[in-house]
Design a protein around this motif. Sequence first.
Motif, mmCIF file in Angstrom:
data_model
loop_
_atom_site.group_PDB
_atom_site.id
_atom_site.type_symbol
_atom_site.label_atom_id
_atom_site.label_comp_id
_atom_site.label_asym_id
_atom_site.label_seq_id
_atom_site.Cartn_x
_atom_site.Cartn_y
_atom_site.Cartn_z
ATOM 1 N N TRP A 87 116.614 78.218 41.902
ATOM 2 C CA TRP A 87 115.670 79.058 41.148
ATOM 3 C C TRP A 87 116.074 80.528 41.274
ATOM 4 O O TRP A 87 116.055 81.270 40.289
ATOM 5 C CB TRP A 87 114.249 78.867 41.668
ATOM 6 N N ASN A 91 116.957 83.030 38.269
ATOM 7 C CA ASN A 91 116.163 84.249 38.131
ATOM 8 C C ASN A 91 117.047 85.486 38.148
ATOM 9 O O ASN A 91 116.737 86.494 37.501
ATOM 10 C CB ASN A 91 115.124 84.336 39.248
ATOM 11 N N SER A 92 118.166 85.425 38.877
ATOM 12 C CA SER A 92 119.100 86.553 38.888
ATOM 13 C C SER A 92 119.681 86.774 37.496
ATOM 14 O O SER A 92 119.778 87.925 37.031
ATOM 15 C CB SER A 92 120.223 86.283 39.897
ATOM 16 N N HIS A 94 118.182 85.962 34.763
ATOM 17 C CA HIS A 94 117.058 86.430 33.943
ATOM 18 C C HIS A 94 116.821 87.926 34.134
ATOM 19 O O HIS A 94 116.687 88.675 33.155
ATOM 20 C CB HIS A 94 115.805 85.643 34.320
ATOM 21 N N MET A 95 116.776 88.381 35.388
ATOM 22 C CA MET A 95 116.491 89.785 35.657
ATOM 23 C C MET A 95 117.638 90.676 35.183
ATOM 24 O O MET A 95 117.401 91.782 34.676
ATOM 25 C CB MET A 95 116.240 89.987 37.153
ATOM 26 N N ARG A 149 121.759 82.556 31.176
ATOM 27 C CA ARG A 149 120.462 82.282 31.788
ATOM 28 C C ARG A 149 119.839 81.014 31.241
ATOM 29 O O ARG A 149 119.341 80.166 31.979
ATOM 30 C CB ARG A 149 119.513 83.456 31.552
ATOM 31 N N PHE A 164 112.464 76.080 34.496
ATOM 32 C CA PHE A 164 112.519 77.354 35.191
ATOM 33 C C PHE A 164 111.471 78.283 34.600
ATOM 34 O O PHE A 164 111.376 78.448 33.385
ATOM 35 C CB PHE A 164 113.902 77.998 35.045
ATOM 36 N N ALA A 166 110.130 82.201 35.059
ATOM 37 C CA ALA A 166 110.358 83.498 35.695
ATOM 38 C C ALA A 166 109.047 84.089 36.173
ATOM 39 O O ALA A 166 107.985 83.858 35.591
ATOM 40 C CB ALA A 166 111.029 84.456 34.716
ATOM 41 N N THR A 167 109.103 84.861 37.249
ATOM 42 C CA THR A 167 107.903 85.523 37.749
ATOM 43 C C THR A 167 107.574 86.771 36.942
ATOM 44 O O THR A 167 106.432 87.217 36.935
ATOM 45 C CB THR A 167 108.083 85.920 39.227
ATOM 46 N N GLN A 171 110.846 84.674 28.667
ATOM 47 C CA GLN A 171 112.180 84.102 28.599
ATOM 48 C C GLN A 171 112.501 83.787 27.139
ATOM 49 O O GLN A 171 112.234 82.696 26.659
ATOM 50 C CB GLN A 171 112.250 82.812 29.416
#
Length: 330
Positions: A87, A91-92, A94-95, A149, A164, A166-167, A171
């Motif tokens: 995860w 997330n890396s 994504h960010m 991603r 997945f 994201a926090t 997305q």
Amino acid sequence: MTKFNNFADLANMRAELADSRTDVVDAYDGSFIEHSEFAKLTVVDAPITADMPDADMARRAVEMAIGTIFDVLKDTRMEEFAQQLAWGMVNSFHMTARLAEGREDDAAKKLAEMARQWDPSEIYAVELEETQQLCQTLQGCRESLEAMRDHAAEVYRVETGRPFTATRGSQVSRSGVTASQIQARDYLAARAQERRAQFNPEGPLVLVSGGQDNWHDHAMVWSILDDIKARIPHMVIATTAMRKGVDAMANSWAAANGVKTIAFIPDRRHGKSAGFKRNDRMIDLQPVEALICEGTGIQSHLAQRLRQNGVPLHIRRLTDQQAAPMRNRR
């Protein structure tokens, strides 16, 4: 890490990933494009000649990086940590894609300002050209990062059986390898301001909400959603953004079926009434159908408001579930 029992088998899930490889390859090929001969990554740096990475190598690197985590830790005492590690890797991506998008937006704003303040001088012409190059370069990098991603998120879903999530941030991407999960604030802003089309998915809205605890019957939830999609093929799902239980099952189904989801997170500024105000916002969007599963007073309130508005409603209680499957322990 999710244990695949009656509802799915890990080997079948990996076969599913292989079956979707054509779409993944197309997404990479459509994203790893060189928009111009020159690349410019910052305002101060001069344009340079630098190629984009090889799309096929990037695809294989992502698949290997995420998949290897599960392969190495499987059947060991560290197996339970594989999901968290994977995860974090997704997330890396994504960010980093979001950071690239922010830089692209800044460059686009500057380009729009320059277009409004046209100047016939040579200095202006050079600055305009370099700003266009900056926009194009950042656009290409952002699209490539989004493709990576989305692919990483799909490998994560296949390995864990969960989408997945994201926090931070929605997305969305041009490639659309997986179903997009959109935060409600982006969705509502898109409706109000006619922002990018991917933040404002069109289609009949179906609400899903349920408790986080003691829900295990994926098959029941998925069967109801399958039936709704058969009648409403272009549906969009709106959930109450729970990370476990029924909402997570709905997100997993949406990812497997290419359905966009909108996560309505309560606005904590409203205190104890945040969940109820969130329910009212969802009702205002005129959903066409809803699945509400037993949970807390939030679900009871939402079901009541849906009935008052004449929305077709599926109600399920914890006792409606099939018995939980026995998990094989080593």
